[in-house]
Design a protein around this motif. Structure first.
Motif, short mmCIF file in Angstrom:
data_model
loop_
_atom_site.label_atom_id
_atom_site.label_comp_id
_atom_site.label_asym_id
_atom_site.label_seq_id
_atom_site.Cartn_x
_atom_site.Cartn_y
_atom_site.Cartn_z
N ARG A 256 0.83 -1.20 0.00
CA ARG A 256 0.00 0.00 0.00
C ARG A 256 0.86 1.25 0.00
NH1 ARG A 256 -2.61 -2.99 -1.75
NH2 ARG A 256 -4.43 -4.10 -0.95
N LEU A 257 1.92 1.24 0.84
CA LEU A 257 2.79 2.40 0.90
C LEU A 257 3.47 2.60 -0.46
CD1 LEU A 257 4.54 2.15 4.38
CD2 LEU A 257 2.81 3.76 3.63
N ALA A 258 3.98 1.51 -1.03
CA ALA A 258 4.65 1.62 -2.32
C ALA A 258 3.72 2.25 -3.35
CB ALA A 258 5.10 0.24 -2.79
N LEU A 259 2.46 1.82 -3.33
CA LEU A 259 1.50 2.34 -4.30
C LEU A 259 1.38 3.86 -4.24
CD1 LEU A 259 -0.84 1.80 -6.36
CD2 LEU A 259 -2.36 1.90 -4.37
N ILE A 260 1.23 4.40 -3.02
CA ILE A 260 0.96 5.85 -2.97
C ILE A 260 2.21 6.67 -3.28
CG2 ILE A 260 -1.09 5.82 -1.53
CD1 ILE A 260 0.71 6.37 0.84
N TYR A 261 3.39 6.16 -2.93
CA TYR A 261 4.59 6.91 -3.30
C TYR A 261 4.82 6.86 -4.81
CZ TYR A 261 5.80 7.79 1.52
OH TYR A 261 5.78 8.25 2.80
N LEU A 262 4.52 5.71 -5.39
CA LEU A 262 4.63 5.56 -6.84
C LEU A 262 3.67 6.53 -7.53
CD1 LEU A 262 6.14 3.63 -8.75
CD2 LEU A 262 4.04 2.33 -8.92
N LEU A 263 2.43 6.56 -7.05
CA LEU A 263 1.42 7.44 -7.64
C LEU A 263 1.85 8.90 -7.51
CD1 LEU A 263 -2.05 6.00 -6.63
CD2 LEU A 263 -1.05 6.20 -8.91
N SER A 264 2.45 9.22 -6.37
CA SER A 264 2.86 10.61 -6.15
C SER A 264 3.88 11.03 -7.21
CB SER A 264 3.41 10.74 -4.73
OG SER A 264 4.44 11.64 -4.68
N GLY A 265 4.79 10.13 -7.57
CA GLY A 265 5.74 10.44 -8.63
C GLY A 265 5.03 10.65 -9.96
N VAL A 266 4.08 9.77 -10.28
CA VAL A 266 3.37 9.88 -11.55
C VAL A 266 2.59 11.18 -11.62
CG1 VAL A 266 1.62 8.83 -13.01
CG2 VAL A 266 3.20 7.39 -11.77
N VAL A 267 1.89 11.50 -10.52
CA VAL A 267 1.11 12.74 -10.50
C VAL A 267 2.03 13.95 -10.62
CG1 VAL A 267 -0.41 14.17 -9.11
CG2 VAL A 267 -0.80 11.74 -9.26
N ALA A 268 3.21 13.88 -9.99
CA ALA A 268 4.16 14.99 -10.10
C ALA A 268 4.56 15.19 -11.55
CB ALA A 268 5.39 14.72 -9.23
N SER A 269 4.74 14.10 -12.30
CA SER A 269 5.13 14.30 -13.69
C SER A 269 3.97 14.82 -14.52
CB SER A 269 5.70 13.01 -14.28
OG SER A 269 4.75 11.99 -14.19
N LEU A 270 2.75 14.43 -14.15
CA LEU A 270 1.58 14.99 -14.83
C LEU A 270 1.52 16.50 -14.58
CD1 LEU A 270 -1.03 14.47 -16.40
CD2 LEU A 270 -2.19 14.18 -14.24
N ALA A 271 1.78 16.88 -13.31
CA ALA A 271 1.82 18.31 -12.98
C ALA A 271 2.90 18.99 -13.81
CB ALA A 271 2.07 18.50 -11.49
N ALA A 272 4.02 18.30 -13.99
CA ALA A 272 5.12 18.88 -14.76
C ALA A 272 4.68 19.16 -16.19
CB ALA A 272 6.32 17.94 -14.75
N ILE A 273 3.96 18.22 -16.80
CA ILE A 273 3.54 18.40 -18.20
C ILE A 273 2.59 19.59 -18.32
CG2 ILE A 273 2.25 17.33 -20.07
CD1 ILE A 273 3.38 14.63 -18.86
#
Lengths: 679, 319
Positions: free
Chosen positions: A216-233
């Motif tokens: 569960r922890l891995a999932l949310i940290y992984l998602l946080s990275g993905v969302v950060a890159s979406l924010a970047a785009i």
């Protein structure tokens, strides 16, 4: 039993969010009353548009904080995703969709490393993400050398950050809402979400209850990275550029929004609704303050105080409830709580009024005088001038000149800008000035590519748009107040270095931050000049000072030791010259000269002691004077098309070249004239 | 040796770095460079002593950079007002302690999470300073401000003695004083510490106030190296300090860690930047390398202490 008689309020606002909601409403009402142009759909949508990037990060951080973790690396992940996106598109010649995928993969990788260390190795999130915060930003700086900014994206991509649906709704808003909806489902409507709360409440207990804590922890940290890159785009599309310093400081702003929204950093408590409220509270505050032309620093002070106030109120409440017996009649508890809430809101309102009232009275007064003036002489113009960064000594001295001109002409001056170099904040300010309806906007442009769109918009609204210090794209402004071209500055510096050095001498450059646009342009021209005119001179090294005097000092110390053959330091950021000079002075090395671009006031001791030979600068006070004067002239339609000169008050007649007003040649400042300069 | 396994990995890293530097970077170990390195890292070192205590008690303080800036400006204003340097030192410490006490008060007595409190004070203090100074520097300082009016050598020697004494004081205090032991007890298990009769609230409050005072001291000692004071100093200082403490093996969750580790951490992170210039590595990669070092240090720490994860943390105490 209690669950059956839950008041509606507790069901809908499970975490006391209605308090923040009320504060937000109060804030909006206050700004509606006091801030011109605040209450309009277009302004509301602008506020939303500017909060999308931060909003995405806040939403991603909410579940992380709920599990009792933290992610400091999101801002840096934005930076690295943005530059790799730009690189993939421009240098890798990938089509935009493919580059987007690459960027998302990069974000995924950033998140995965955090997840691996935090969930896999069970290391504390604070320290892991402190390390990756530095690592990701460092990678972004390393691969671009801090200097490259990727611009020139096709219109079809820029729509993502700058376009509107049905001419009103910003395009990025639906994307943001989709992400929010997905996170709401994950956090509030799924088994995984319940698990996250359980982990935050007691991770060991959750483990015993059969929850796969690590997964569960891995999932949310992984998602946080993905969302950060979406924010970047979205951020890249919004600004039209990708650069290594994008998203700097966003991690703390996002955490502020989440915490303000009632999520506990101890874990186990918090909602996405609260986060959104916290986010809007911050964005509305910033927007309102800008519209009121209150200094941006005040926003930070207010946010800090509010954060302290709301969180300590929450703790006090929790302590009082905990002190009571566990089981109590719900209605009784409700009564005390409402009482407390009234107290807190009272205090909140009073603080807000204490700060806003004097200002409001003043606006009321000036608008009264304004109407008087309008009767007498027509309209009292409002001229808004923006420096690149408010705290920079260079711009502070320009401000004095601007105020002088404003007094002389009887115009209202708004002087505001980012507290540190930040292209997106410049955009945001111009937007609020358009909403506020100023008469002229005069901007010292931090990034050409990103600000031109919003400046064109200002021109469409009939606002006079001028640029100073650094130019935007020529069609985005009416005039450019040209104090000196980058090429002219670089040539003057290089020639001076050549004069002081033997023909085969070596010198070093101390620049500002590695990603500073201006400085990088100057360095490029210095290299060009060297190649063309002084092939035997060597530029040995370029070191960053981050506009920090102390860092410039220790960088110079190191350069003097590592490169003893360097006989001249060229410092091209205002605080770096005194830093470098002090280092040379303390080293006791004779025969090492310091030259550069800086202000007389902070270099005076070193020019007198002979360590600093020459500094170049134009008269910044005069430049500040010119910003307001030229803005006023143009706004009053006193600059006819095709004019070859303007008459700028005490500056006399200034030459014009096309749409550029030439301030004059750069000043060469040395022992002889430094005492006569007062800036 | 086993109880020092956390520090051992940092010490090994430092030794490796030194070997590389000794063979490749001529002049790195010259007296002049070492003195410069010491002075450049002195503020981080002094503040890190306090930060170690804060982290040992299970808290954190990210406002030290802003407090540092405020104390620097206060120092300058005092000096310009004609106050003697010793008095300025006192004022800086008191100003720092006051900021620390605000943080400590919220954390200890209102039980607000320290990261939230210090995030709020970090933003609020920095912006108050920006607002009040409008970015202008404090100049026109009296001639006896720089180096406290003595020579550079005397100042450097004096500061060195002071920092060494401070480090000794902290090492010995943590090991032998009652209050030192209570720091570990509070960080390991606050409830247990309370039940054992330790006034944990007062302790946390004191630790924050002390760190504030140390920040003031660092600000003053740093300011007198120059003859004017910028109003934007200390940006990002909190990250440097926390990273140094963490690299030194102090557990961010509290309860375990040593001053020795912190000293090594400051030494390692503080010498990297200069070392890269000496080794002709491009400045562009500096930040990435620093991040890499922080990560590898904590991974090494974790691996070297993994087998005794569930051991009582009091075992990891020195002595």
């Amino acid at each position: 039993m209690p669950s059956q008689v839950k008041p509606a309020r507790r069901i809908r606002f499970s975490n006391g969010e209605w308090m923040l909601l009320f504060a937000l409403m109060t804030e909006i009402v206050l700004f509606c009353a006091a801030a011109p142009g605040f209450f309009a759909w277009t302004n509301m949508f602008e506020v939303l548009r500017f909060s999308v990037e931060l909003g995405l990060l806040s939403v991603a951080l909410t579940p992380i904080l709920i599990t009792g973790g933290i992610d400091l690396s999101v801002g840096s992940a934005v930076g690295v995703s943005a530059v790799i996106f730009g690189m993939a598109w421009r240098d890798g010649h990938m089509p935009i969709p493919l580059a987007v995928v690459v960027a998302l993969l990069v974000g995924c990788g950033c998140g995965a490393l955090n997840a691996l260390l935090i969930a896999g190795l069970r290391l504390p999130p604070l320290i892991v993400t402190l390390g990756t915060y530095s690592l990701y930003r460092g990678i972004a700086e390393g691969i671009t050398h801090g200097a490259v900014s990727y611009t020139g994206y096709p219109k079809s991509f820029l729509v993502l950050g700058q376009g509107y649906l049905w001419r009103t709704v910003p395009v990025q808003l639906p994307i943001f809402l989709l992400v929010v909806a997905a996170y709401v489902l994950l956090l509030h409507r799924s088994v995984i979400g319940r698990a996250l709360y359980a982990i935050g409440f007691n991770s060991e207990g959750a483990g015993y209850a059969g929850i796969p804590v690590r997964k569960r922890l891995a999932l949310i940290y992984l998602l946080s990275g993905v969302v950060a890159s979406l924010a970047a785009i979205i951020y890249v599309a919004h600004l039209g550029l990708a650069k290594s310093d994008l998203g700097r400081g966003y991690e703390l702003e996002a955490i502020t929004a989440v915490v303000l929204g009632g999520t506990s950093v101890f874990g186990g408590r918090g909602t996405l609704f609260g986060t959104l409220l916290g986010l809007f509270f911050l964005s509305v505050l910033q927007n309102g303050m800008h519209l009121l032309a209150l200094p941006s620093e005040l926003t930070g002070v207010l946010i800090g105080l509010l954060l302290l106030g709301i969180v300590s109120y929450d703790r006090l409440r929790a302590m009082r409830i905990n002190a009571k017996p566990r089981i109590y009649p719900l209605s009784g508890a409700r009564a005390t709580r409402s009482k407390q809430v009234v107290t807190v809101l009272g205090v909140l309102l009073l603080t807000a009024f204490a700060i806003l009232l004097p200002r409001f009275l003043r606006t009321a007064k000036t608008s009264a005088t304004k109407s008087d003036v309008r009767v007498a002489t027509g309209h009292r113009p409002v001229i808004a001038v923006m420096p690149k960064a408010k705290g920079d000594p260079y711009f502070i001295s320009a401000r004095a000149g601007a105020e002088e001109a404003a007094r002389e002409l009887g115009v209202d001056l708004i002087w505001d800008g980012p507290t540190s170099l930040d292209a997106s904040q410049q955009n945001e300010l111009v937007e609020t000035w358009i909403t506020r309806g100023v008469d002229a906007i005069v901007v010292a442009v931090e990034n050409k590519g990103s600000i031109s769109t919003v400046l064109r918009k200002a021109r469409q609204h009939g606002i006079a748009v001028l640029t100073w210090d650094a130019d935007a794209e020529p069609d985005a402004r009416d005039f450019f107040l040209n104090q000196a071209t980058p090429e002219g500055i670089a040539n003057a510096l290089t020639d001076e270095a050549a004069r002081l050095l033997p023909s085969d001498g070596q010198f070093a450059i101390i620049t500002g931050p590695l990603s500073a646009e201006n400085q990088n342009e100057w360095i490029a021209y210095v290299r060009k000049r060297l190649a063309a005119k002084y092939p035997d001179l060597t530029l040995t090294t370029v070191q960053p000072s981050d506009d920090d005097r102390d860092k410039a000092f220790s960088q110079t110390q190191t350069i003097l030791k590592v490169y003893p053959q360097v006989k001249l330091i060229m410092a091209i950021s205002a605080p770096a010259v005194p830093g470098a000079a002090e280092a040379v002075q303390q080293s006791g090395r004779k025969g090492v000269d310091v030259i550069g671009l800086s202000l007389p006031a902070i270099c005076k001791p070193y020019v007198h002691s002979g360590v600093v030979q020459t500094i170049f600068l134009w008269n910044t006070r005069n430049l500040g004077y010119l910003t307001v004067y030229a803005g006023w002239l143009y706004e009053q339609k006193r600059i006819p098309p095709g004019a070859t000169s303007i008459n700028a008050g005490r500056l006399g007649t200034l030459q014009m070249r096309g749409t550029e007003v030439i301030l004059g040649t750069p000043l060469l400042i040395n022992k002889a004239n430094i005492d006569s300069l007062d800036f | 040796m086993k109880e020092h396994s956390r520090e051992a990995s940092v010490a090994v890293a430092i030794v490796l770095l030194m070997l590389v530097l000794a063979t490749l970077a001529h002049g790195y170990f010259s007296r002049e460079n070492l003195a410069d390195l010491f002075l450049a890292n002195m503020p981080v070192m002094i503040i890190a002593l306090g930060m170690t205590l804060i982290i040992l008690t299970g808290q954190i303080d990210i406002s030290v950079g802003s407090v540092f800036a405020i104390c620097s400006v206060v120092t300058g204003l005092c000096a310009r007002g004609g106050l003697p340097a010793v008095f300025g030192l006192l004022v800086a410490c008191v100003a720092g302690a006051a900021c620390g006490a605000v943080n400590g008060g919220f954390v200890a007595y209102l039980r607000v999470p320290s990261i939230v409190v210090t995030l709020a004070t970090m933003v609020a203090l920095r912006d108050t300073l920006r607002w009040k100074t409008q970015g202008s520097w404090v100049g026109n300082l009296p001639s006896n401000f720089q180096w406290f009016g003595v020579t550079q050598q005397v100042y450097t020697a004096g500061t060195l003695v002071m920092v060494v004494l401070l480090i000794l004081l902290f090492v010995l205090g943590l090991r032998f004083l009652r209050v030192g032991r209570t720091v570990f007890a509070t960080g390991s298990n606050e409830t247990a510490a309370q039940i054992a009769g330790i006034n944990t609230k007062r302790l946390v409050f004191t630790v924050f106030t002390l760190t504030g005072a140390l920040t003031g001291l660092a600000a003053m000692l740093n300011s007198v190296r120059f003859n004017q004071i910028p109003s934007n100093s200390g940006l990002g200082l909190e990250m440097k300090v926390i990273a140094a403490v963490a690299v030194g093996g102090t557990a961010i969750t509290g309860g375990t860690g040593t001053i020795l580790g912190t000293v090594l951490g400051v030494g390692l992170l503080g010498s990297i930047g200069t070392a890269l210039t000496f080794l002709n590595v491009s400045a562009y990669w500096e930040k990435a390398i620093q991040g890499g070092i922080i990560l590898s240090a904590i991974i090494l720490n974790a691996l070297s202490t993994h087998h005794k994860k569930h051991a009582n943390s009091i075992n990891a105490l020195p002595g």
